[in-house]
Design an enzyme around this catalytic site. Structure first.
Site, PDB file in Angstrom:
ATOM      1  N   GLU A  89       0.806  -1.228   0.000  1.00  0.00           N
ATOM      2  CA  GLU A  89       0.000   0.000   0.000  1.00  0.00           C
ATOM      3  C   GLU A  89       0.836   1.273   0.000  1.00  0.00           C
ATOM      4  O   GLU A  89       0.530   2.213  -0.730  1.00  0.00           O
ATOM      5  CB  GLU A  89      -0.966   0.019   1.188  1.00  0.00           C
ATOM      6  CG  GLU A  89      -2.143  -0.953   1.082  1.00  0.00           C
ATOM      7  CD  GLU A  89      -1.810  -2.358   1.569  1.00  0.00           C
ATOM      8  OE1 GLU A  89      -0.635  -2.608   1.944  1.00  0.00           O
ATOM      9  OE2 GLU A  89      -2.711  -3.218   1.565  1.00  0.00           O
ATOM     10  N   HIS A 158     -10.834  -4.978   9.728  1.00  0.00           N
ATOM     11  CA  HIS A 158     -11.420  -4.826   8.385  1.00  0.00           C
ATOM     12  C   HIS A 158     -12.777  -4.127   8.459  1.00  0.00           C
ATOM     13  O   HIS A 158     -13.617  -4.316   7.585  1.00  0.00           O
ATOM     14  CB  HIS A 158     -11.613  -6.189   7.712  1.00  0.00           C
ATOM     15  CG  HIS A 158     -10.350  -6.831   7.239  1.00  0.00           C
ATOM     16  ND1 HIS A 158      -9.362  -7.281   8.091  1.00  0.00           N
ATOM     17  CD2 HIS A 158      -9.881  -7.092   5.988  1.00  0.00           C
ATOM     18  CE1 HIS A 158      -8.370  -7.811   7.382  1.00  0.00           C
ATOM     19  NE2 HIS A 158      -8.663  -7.704   6.113  1.00  0.00           N
TER      20      HIS A 158
END
Lengths: 354, 330
Positions: A89, A158
């Site tokens: 990322e 998440h």
């Protein structure tokens, strides 16, 4: 075409050809529209193509992105413009910023909103600040999208809603669509905007359907909308909590309480006017934010009301939020974490009784 | 690798311009003229000069907190740089960035960067743009030995390799991350060895010798332009002053070590080589030095005489478009 969402989204602006489609389809269709419209736009992220580079094995587009957000795009636009990334990322968000500074318009899939922390320095130190610290040189037309929100046992890492982390940073913008219609308009606006914009797609919204015009359109960044008109209390929602507010308003109506629902849509810039206009009329406000309670968007909107609409308040500003805990896994715990329509109804009834 | 007479003059001018800029800046900082922290790069001139000798304004470089040399080698105006460091409105970033954030997009300079390792993926992004647009340009990421402990370098090298981007990674190993010696903080003797992990050439270069840098960079950049992917260059070099303007390096470096490196100073090294080979003469080099001395003095005068930024500048350039004006939010 720009539809006027104020005062009523179900009004004349919606008298156009269209159909009921799911949020995810609206999202996918918009990405296709924007890739077709502007050759500088490209999509990158983990599994956005899924199988790119294995065409010789007949494998292409296996996932098409988490929740099929990018499904089918690689066939039309190719692997250069629908670009799979390694799980990296900080690297690929940084590269997207560099690409944006040098003349392209990257649309980056961060997969889950929680992963923004892995790329956070690139967003905070480069995307948000470069233009300012370079004295106005360069622009960063990058769009990041991710799945946010508490749902389906995704648990602590998440499920988070880091809206206020993003809204806190000068230089970043953040939008939180609440249905398929606003998803399409806000995503198109984000991609066409010259600043970095983060698009939060709540997991619970992704499979929900609503009316979406056939023709491409944008929704102005920084503008909220009225989802329901009322005079007794203002309920403020964002992303999925707009749906929570809508359901709560229906139940309150059964009890004779006429709630107005304001859907923020943009969290930075934020539509101060719509909040102040509504609370000035209803004199009571309940802000519903799925994020944890300290320093969240609800706190920010409460501060706005205390600062600029104090004299119109007939009761304390109330916030309905998640608790100050990580998001739990087990269903009853997860349910207890999420602000529910029942929570909003109970808070509102207590407020009106006060 | 062949060097034209014009390029030789450019190389000497550029190296001397970096040297004088840093020396004069330190003097001016001691006089209180700089408004903040400055990290100087004198001693390291051969690196940025030898690399940027192969670049045009259409190529991009991403820099570091020690970025003055990169700026100058990329053709950035020294008066605009000095004014920026003096906090003036005529600075390249209107006085809003300072030494650690000097950028000049018209010269392909993507900005100095105050976060160690944070500029590396920006250079890779420029290389990605180049590939998407097919315009033949390259993206160069400069970084120090200290940045090689950051995740961004590894992620960036992997991305550039798997996407076969026209990227060049330039590690300026000046042997100290702030005060921490490279042999303590880095697990390999030659950082260039790590390039093998990302399937790209890794080349150790004498970073005090501009000809060595020029040759290695020429090969790496030609490779990138030909679509053959990224290269990693490790330039072994040395900074003559402290980590930043007020740092005394003698608290962590031995004088003997400094003398060894200064004996390899890139400027006398260059002067000796070109004189021996009859490529340039003392008269010409003295003329260049005099011109640059004057240029840097003029830069100081320009910076001193320039106005401070008006207070409205606090609120500008945060966004291209934003509906809530920043001054309304407090």
């Amino acid at each position: 075409m720009t539809l006027d969402l104020r005062p009523d989204p179900l009004g004349p602006g919606f008298d156009v050809p269209g159909s009921e489609i799911r949020y995810r389809e609206a999202f996918n269709r918009t990405l296709g529209d924007e890739l077709r419209r502007d050759p500088d736009v490209f999509v990158m992220g983990e599994d956005v193509a899924g199988g790119a580079g294995r065409e010789h094995l007949g494998i292409i587009d296996s996932w098409g992105g988490a929740f099929a957000a990018t499904k089918g795009l690689i066939q039309e636009f190719g692997a250069e413009r629908v670009r799979d990334t390694p799980i990296s990322e900080a690297g690929f968000v940084g590269a997207a910023i560099g690409a944006a500074l040098t003349g392209t318009r990257p649309v980056v899939d961060l997969m889950y909103f929680d992963f923004i922390t892995v790329a956070w320095d690139q967003l905070l130190s480069n995307a948000a600040k470069n233009r300012y610290m370079f004295g106005g040189q360069g622009k960063i037309p990058i769009t990041l999208f991710a799945r946010s929100g508490v749902a389906a046992g995704y648990s602590a890492q998440h499920s988070q809603n880091f809206y206020s982390m993003v809204a806190h940073i000068p230089g970043l913008k953040c939008v939180a669509p609440s249905d398929a219609y606003t998803c399409r308009g806000l995503l198109a606006a984000a991609i066409r905007d010259d600043d970095p914009v983060i698009v939060c797609n709540h997991k619970k919204l992704i499979n929900m359907s609503s009316f979406v015009p056939d023709e491409s359109y944008t929704i102005e960044l920084g503008k909220g909308r009225y989802l329901r008109r009322g005079s007794d209390v203002t309920l403020v929602g964002m992303s999925y909590t707009t749906e929570v507010c809508r359901l709560a308003a229906e139940r309150l109506a059964e009890q004779g309480i006429n709630a107005e629902v304001v859907d923020m849509l943009s969290l930075s810039p934020i539509d101060e006017d719509i909040v102040l206009e509504s609370v000035t009329k209803t004199n009571r406000i309940v802000i519903v934010d799925e994020d944890t309670p300290r320093c969240n968007m609800a706190s920010d909107i409460a501060a706005l009301v205390a600062d600029k609409a104090f004299d119109s308040l007939d009761a304390p500003v109330k916030r309905v939020t998640g608790p100050h805990t990580p998001v739990p896994y087990s269903k009853p715990l997860e349910d207890a974490f999420i602000p529910s329509p029942e929570d909003v109804v109970a808070t509102t009834v207590a407020l009106l009784g006060a | 690798m062949e060097i034209t007479p014009e390029k030789l003059r450019w190389i000497y001018t550029t190296m001397y311009r970096i040297r004088r800029f840093e020396e004069v800046l330190l003097e001016q900082t001691a006089l209180g003229k700089s408004m903040g922290v400055a990290h100087t790069s004198d001693g390291e001139e051969a690196g940025p000069t030898g690399i940027c000798a192969h670049l045009t304004d259409d190529d991009w470089i991403a820099s570091t907190h020690r970025g003055h040399g990169h700026c100058i080698a990329k053709g950035v105006d020294t008066a605009g740089m000095m004014a920026e460091i003096f906090g003036k409105h005529t600075g390249l970033c209107k006085g809003k960035g300072g030494s650690m954030h000097i950028a000049d997009f018209t010269k392909g300079m993507l900005g100095a960067n105050g976060i160690v390792g944070a500029g590396i993926p920006l250079g890779v992004g420029a290389a990605l743009s180049a590939k998407l647009k097919g315009d033949g340009s390259v993206g160069v990421s400069f970084f120090g030995d200290g940045a090689t402990g950051e995740g961004t370098i590894h992620e960036s090298m992997n991305l550039a390799s798997v996407w076969k981007l026209p990227a060049i990674f330039v590690c300026e190993n000046n042997h100290y991350a702030e005060s921490t010696p490279v042999e303590y903080a880095v697990s390999v003797a030659d950082i260039a060895d790590r390039a093998a992990s990302y399937s790209m050439p890794g080349v150790v270069v004498d970073g005090m010798d501009v000809f060595a840098v020029y040759d290695a960079a020429g090969e790496a950049i030609a490779r990138a332009r030909a679509g053959e992917g990224p290269t990693f260059l490790e330039l072994k070099t040395y900074r003559y002053h402290g980590h930043f303007h007020a740092d005394d390096p003698h608290t962590y470096r031995l004088p003997e070590e400094e003398e060894l490196w200064k004996a390899r100073d890139p400027l006398p090294n260059f002067e000796r080589r070109v004189t021996e080979q009859d490529l340039m003469d003392d008269v010409e080099m003295e003329r260049i030095r005099n011109e640059i001395d004057q240029e840097i003095q003029d830069a100081v005068k320009f910076a001193e005489e320039s106005p401070l930024p008006p207070l409205e500048e606090l609120y500008t350039d945060v966004y291209v478009n934003y509906s809530n004006p920043p001054q309304g939010l407090r």
